[in-house]
Design a protein around this motif. Structure first.
Motif, PDB file in Angstrom:
ATOM      1  N   SER A 133      14.509 103.045 -21.377  1.00 43.05           N
ATOM      2  CA  SER A 133      13.979 103.716 -21.049  1.00 43.05           C
ATOM      3  C   SER A 133      14.650 104.808 -20.855  1.00 43.05           C
ATOM      4  CB  SER A 133      12.802 104.539 -19.390  1.00 43.05           C
ATOM      5  OG  SER A 133      11.906 103.002 -19.739  1.00 43.05           O
ATOM      6  N   VAL A 134      15.167 106.319 -21.239  1.00 37.84           N
ATOM      7  CA  VAL A 134      15.706 107.143 -20.379  1.00 37.84           C
ATOM      8  C   VAL A 134      14.992 108.525 -20.286  1.00 37.84           C
ATOM      9  CG1 VAL A 134      17.405 106.645 -22.506  1.00 37.84           C
ATOM     10  CG2 VAL A 134      14.958 108.382 -22.810  1.00 37.84           C
ATOM     11  N   VAL A 135      15.502 109.602 -18.652  1.00 32.20           N
ATOM     12  CA  VAL A 135      15.337 111.097 -18.734  1.00 32.20           C
ATOM     13  C   VAL A 135      15.262 111.312 -20.025  1.00 32.20           C
ATOM     14  CG1 VAL A 135      15.210 112.235 -17.761  1.00 32.20           C
ATOM     15  CG2 VAL A 135      16.125 110.467 -16.267  1.00 32.20           C
ATOM     16  N   ARG A 136      13.613 112.453 -19.793  1.00 33.30           N
ATOM     17  CA  ARG A 136      13.788 113.464 -20.398  1.00 33.30           C
ATOM     18  C   ARG A 136      12.784 114.176 -20.472  1.00 33.30           C
ATOM     19  NH1 ARG A 136      16.600 111.420 -23.690  1.00 33.30           N
ATOM     20  NH2 ARG A 136      16.176 111.008 -25.559  1.00 33.30           N
ATOM     21  N   GLY A 137      12.986 115.569 -20.501  1.00 31.84           N
ATOM     22  CA  GLY A 137      12.779 116.696 -19.859  1.00 31.84           C
ATOM     23  C   GLY A 137      12.440 116.542 -18.933  1.00 31.84           C
ATOM     24  N   ALA A 138      11.625 117.486 -17.994  1.00 34.63           N
ATOM     25  CA  ALA A 138      10.917 117.440 -16.543  1.00 34.63           C
ATOM     26  C   ALA A 138      10.864 116.245 -15.571  1.00 34.63           C
ATOM     27  CB  ALA A 138      10.214 118.028 -16.758  1.00 34.63           C
ATOM     28  N   ASP A 139      12.466 114.968 -15.803  1.00 31.36           N
ATOM     29  CA  ASP A 139      12.847 113.899 -15.381  1.00 31.36           C
ATOM     30  C   ASP A 139      11.678 113.352 -15.567  1.00 31.36           C
ATOM     31  OD1 ASP A 139      14.689 114.993 -14.008  1.00 31.36           O
ATOM     32  OD2 ASP A 139      13.378 115.845 -12.617  1.00 31.36           O
ATOM     33  N   ALA A 140      10.591 113.432 -16.643  1.00 28.71           N
ATOM     34  CA  ALA A 140       9.754 112.349 -17.477  1.00 28.71           C
ATOM     35  C   ALA A 140      10.447 111.373 -17.881  1.00 28.71           C
ATOM     36  CB  ALA A 140       9.516 113.096 -18.360  1.00 28.71           C
ATOM     37  N   VAL A 141      10.241 110.516 -17.734  1.00 30.55           N
ATOM     38  CA  VAL A 141      10.820 108.283 -17.687  1.00 30.55           C
ATOM     39  C   VAL A 141      10.396 108.842 -19.371  1.00 30.55           C
ATOM     40  CG1 VAL A 141      11.877 106.337 -17.157  1.00 30.55           C
ATOM     41  CG2 VAL A 141      11.638 107.910 -15.782  1.00 30.55           C
ATOM     42  N   ALA A 142      11.528 108.140 -20.058  1.00 33.27           N
ATOM     43  CA  ALA A 142      10.188 107.934 -21.604  1.00 33.27           C
ATOM     44  C   ALA A 142      11.345 107.083 -22.634  1.00 33.27           C
ATOM     45  CB  ALA A 142      10.167 109.217 -22.498  1.00 33.27           C
ATOM     46  N   GLU A 143      11.096 105.831 -23.316  1.00 28.15           N
ATOM     47  CA  GLU A 143      11.090 104.816 -23.876  1.00 28.15           C
ATOM     48  C   GLU A 143      10.595 105.930 -25.479  1.00 28.15           C
ATOM     49  OE1 GLU A 143       8.471 101.269 -22.333  1.00 28.15           O
ATOM     50  OE2 GLU A 143       7.913 102.562 -23.877  1.00 28.15           O
ATOM     51  N   CYS A 144      12.309 105.843 -25.605  1.00 30.59           N
ATOM     52  CA  CYS A 144      12.343 107.087 -26.887  1.00 30.59           C
ATOM     53  C   CYS A 144      13.028 105.726 -28.448  1.00 30.59           C
ATOM     54  CB  CYS A 144      13.578 107.561 -26.661  1.00 30.59           C
ATOM     55  SG  CYS A 144      14.489 108.931 -27.490  1.00 30.59           S
ATOM     56  N   PRO A 145      12.402 106.454 -29.706  1.00 34.37           N
ATOM     57  CA  PRO A 145      12.261 106.037 -30.438  1.00 34.37           C
ATOM     58  C   PRO A 145      13.851 106.125 -31.389  1.00 34.37           C
ATOM     59  CG  PRO A 145      10.876 107.900 -30.986  1.00 34.37           C
ATOM     60  CD  PRO A 145      11.121 107.858 -29.766  1.00 34.37           C
ATOM     61  N   SER A 146      14.039 107.356 -30.868  1.00 35.65           N
ATOM     62  CA  SER A 146      16.098 106.883 -31.529  1.00 35.65           C
ATOM     63  C   SER A 146      16.487 106.679 -30.973  1.00 35.65           C
ATOM     64  CB  SER A 146      15.932 108.760 -30.946  1.00 35.65           C
ATOM     65  OG  SER A 146      17.501 109.026 -31.925  1.00 35.65           O
ATOM     66  N   PHE A 147      16.750 106.655 -29.698  1.00 39.05           N
ATOM     67  CA  PHE A 147      17.894 105.781 -28.654  1.00 39.05           C
ATOM     68  C   PHE A 147      17.810 104.116 -28.821  1.00 39.05           C
ATOM     69  CE2 PHE A 147      19.505 103.863 -24.387  1.00 39.05           C
ATOM     70  CZ  PHE A 147      20.502 104.271 -23.557  1.00 39.05           C
ATOM     71  N   ASN A 148      15.768 104.029 -29.032  1.00 44.72           N
ATOM     72  CA  ASN A 148      15.705 102.195 -28.821  1.00 44.72           C
ATOM     73  C   ASN A 148      16.363 101.600 -30.034  1.00 44.72           C
ATOM     74  OD1 ASN A 148      14.846 101.354 -26.441  1.00 44.72           O
ATOM     75  ND2 ASN A 148      13.839 102.788 -26.757  1.00 44.72           N
ATOM     76  N   ALA A 149      16.134 102.769 -31.673  1.00 46.47           N
ATOM     77  CA  ALA A 149      16.589 101.798 -32.843  1.00 46.47           C
ATOM     78  C   ALA A 149      18.116 102.439 -32.968  1.00 46.47           C
ATOM     79  CB  ALA A 149      16.187 103.332 -33.902  1.00 46.47           C
ATOM     80  N   ILE A 150      18.504 102.740 -32.454  1.00 49.48           N
ATOM     81  CA  ILE A 150      20.066 103.113 -31.959  1.00 49.48           C
ATOM     82  C   ILE A 150      20.286 101.752 -31.396  1.00 49.48           C
ATOM     83  CG2 ILE A 150      22.214 104.214 -31.059  1.00 49.48           C
ATOM     84  CD1 ILE A 150      21.277 106.482 -32.008  1.00 49.48           C
ATOM     85  N   LEU A 151      19.549 101.031 -30.015  1.00 50.29           N
ATOM     86  CA  LEU A 151      20.287 100.451 -29.621  1.00 50.29           C
ATOM     87  C   LEU A 151      19.708  99.132 -30.516  1.00 50.29           C
ATOM     88  CD1 LEU A 151      21.059  98.740 -26.617  1.00 50.29           C
ATOM     89  CD2 LEU A 151      18.183  98.837 -26.021  1.00 50.29           C
ATOM     90  N   ALA A 152      19.010  98.688 -31.440  1.00 56.01           N
ATOM     91  CA  ALA A 152      18.214  98.094 -31.836  1.00 56.01           C
ATOM     92  C   ALA A 152      19.598  97.362 -33.067  1.00 56.01           C
ATOM     93  CB  ALA A 152      17.394  97.873 -33.131  1.00 56.01           C
ATOM     94  N   ALA A 153      20.191  98.816 -33.318  1.00 54.83           N
ATOM     95  CA  ALA A 153      21.087  99.007 -34.624  1.00 54.83           C
ATOM     96  C   ALA A 153      22.996  98.005 -34.397  1.00 54.83           C
ATOM     97  CB  ALA A 153      21.850 100.490 -35.052  1.00 54.83           C
ATOM     98  N   ALA A 154      23.051  98.269 -33.228  1.00 55.42           N
ATOM     99  CA  ALA A 154      23.778  98.041 -32.048  1.00 55.42           C
ATOM    100  C   ALA A 154      23.658  96.392 -32.808  1.00 55.42           C
ATOM    101  CB  ALA A 154      23.781  98.689 -31.116  1.00 55.42           C
TER     102      ALA A 154
END
Length: 344
Positions: A133-154
């Motif tokens: 989970s990462v912080v997005r926008g006005a302090d919203a905590v979100a599961e971002c598809p881009s961040f997690n796709a890069i995590l899996a690619a790593a």
């Protein structure tokens, strides 16, 4: 520094001009931030691998005991394992000394890359579903598809790095599969056939369509119907690949209303570099080559800017931008398919 120039399918004078400009810009760039270090290392692999390893080592020397890398105060996508693999696999072209250096540096870096992955997968799983989970926008905590796709690619890159250092790659393969499955089941919106960020607190999928939702293309085990839906999305008027616009894809929906916050967001080379990589993973080689050529032409015509206007292609933001320069070198030099690509 190694300055030999390969021959991409664009005019040779354009290739030479852009190569020389990118080498100059990258030489004067001081990496700032975690993402910046990873992206610039990919370009430095061609001209100064020693500096690439030095930048990565400097970043990871400041790694926190829990594995976190956040020199700029917030967590950025973990492209570092992908970058390390790119630097390592090009080392032999620079001679035996660089090849030996690469083995030594990778042995030092590998356990720290694993610790980074451990932190992101276990320490940032705010939703309890196995995604970071990462912080997005006005302090919203979100599961971002881009961040997690890069995590899996790593994790996929770590499969190859583990083989180099003599470690067991089994856990990396398992994690990559698990992350892919969770991204596909938790972040895919069946109604719109797109990937969206999920708000951890409310459980709601974001209504915004942007390039974050295209990044699961990086994953070779993504369901085929999802791959086809993403390619349809990126070739639609919302993003418009070069065949229809002559430009790379913007970071946000081209069709968004003029008064919406996502309207007019810039074209970024790092976003399109990842998008091209995803297309190659799934066998869309013609589309990937069109995108590569469009990025090269844009950077040559407008300059090595941080971003580019989504309609005119004019440069916006910082000029002589290091990450744009670094990825321009890679686009000029490399047409290979990622090692973990789906067999076609």
């Amino acid at each position: 520094m190694h300055h030999s120039l390969p021959g991409p399918a664009v005019p040779q004078d354009m290739s030479a001009d852009l190569w020389n400009s990118a080498v100059c810009a990258l030489g004067g760039h001081k990496a700032r931030g975690s993402w910046d270090v990873a992206v610039t290392a990919i370009g430095l692999a061609y001209v100064s691998p020693t500096r690439a390893w030095s930048d990565l080592r400097h970043l990871f020397e400041a790694q926190r005991p829990d594995g976190q890398i956040a020199p700029d105060g917030f967590v950025e996508p973990p492209l570092h394992a992908v970058a390390a693999w790119e630097v390592y696999r090009r080392a032999a072209a620079h001679g035996t000394v660089c090849a030996h250096e690469a083995g030594t540096e990778l042995s030092w870096l590998y356990p720290r890359l694993v610790a980074q992955q451990d932190y992101l997968i276990r320490g940032r799983d705010a939703g309890g579903a196995g995604l970071a989970s990462v912080v997005r926008g006005a302090d919203a905590v979100a599961e971002c598809p881009s961040f997690n796709a890069i995590l899996a690619a790593a994790e996929l890159a770590l499969v190859h790095l583990a083989a180099v250092v003599g470690a067991d790659p089994t856990e990396h393969r398992r994690r990559a599969r698990q992350l892919t499955e969770t991204i596909a089941t938790r972040l895919y919106d069946e109604q719109t056939r797109t990937y969206r960020s999920r708000n951890v607190r409310t459980g709601a999928l974001s209504p915004v369509r942007n390039a974050d939702g295209l990044m699961p293309l990086l994953l070779p085990d993504l369901p085929r119907e999802h791959v086809e839906a993403l390619v349809a999305e990126v070739t639609s008027p919302r993003f418009g690949l070069p065949a229809t616009t002559g430009l790379p894809a913007p970071s946000f929906d081209r069709a968004a209303p003029a008064d919406s916050p996502e309207h007019g967001r810039s074209i970024r080379i790092d976003v399109n570099w990842l998008l091209r990589r995803g297309m190659l993973v799934h066998g869309y080689r013609d589309e990937a080559e069109d995108l590569r050529t469009a990025m090269i032409r844009l950077a040559h015509r407008a300059g090595l800017y941080e971003g580019f206007h989504p309609d005119t292609g004019a440069g916006v933001g910082a000029p002589a931008f290091g990450p744009t320069a670094a990825l321009s070198l890679d686009l000029l030099a490399d047409r290979s398919v990622p090692a973990y690509a789906r067999a076609t």
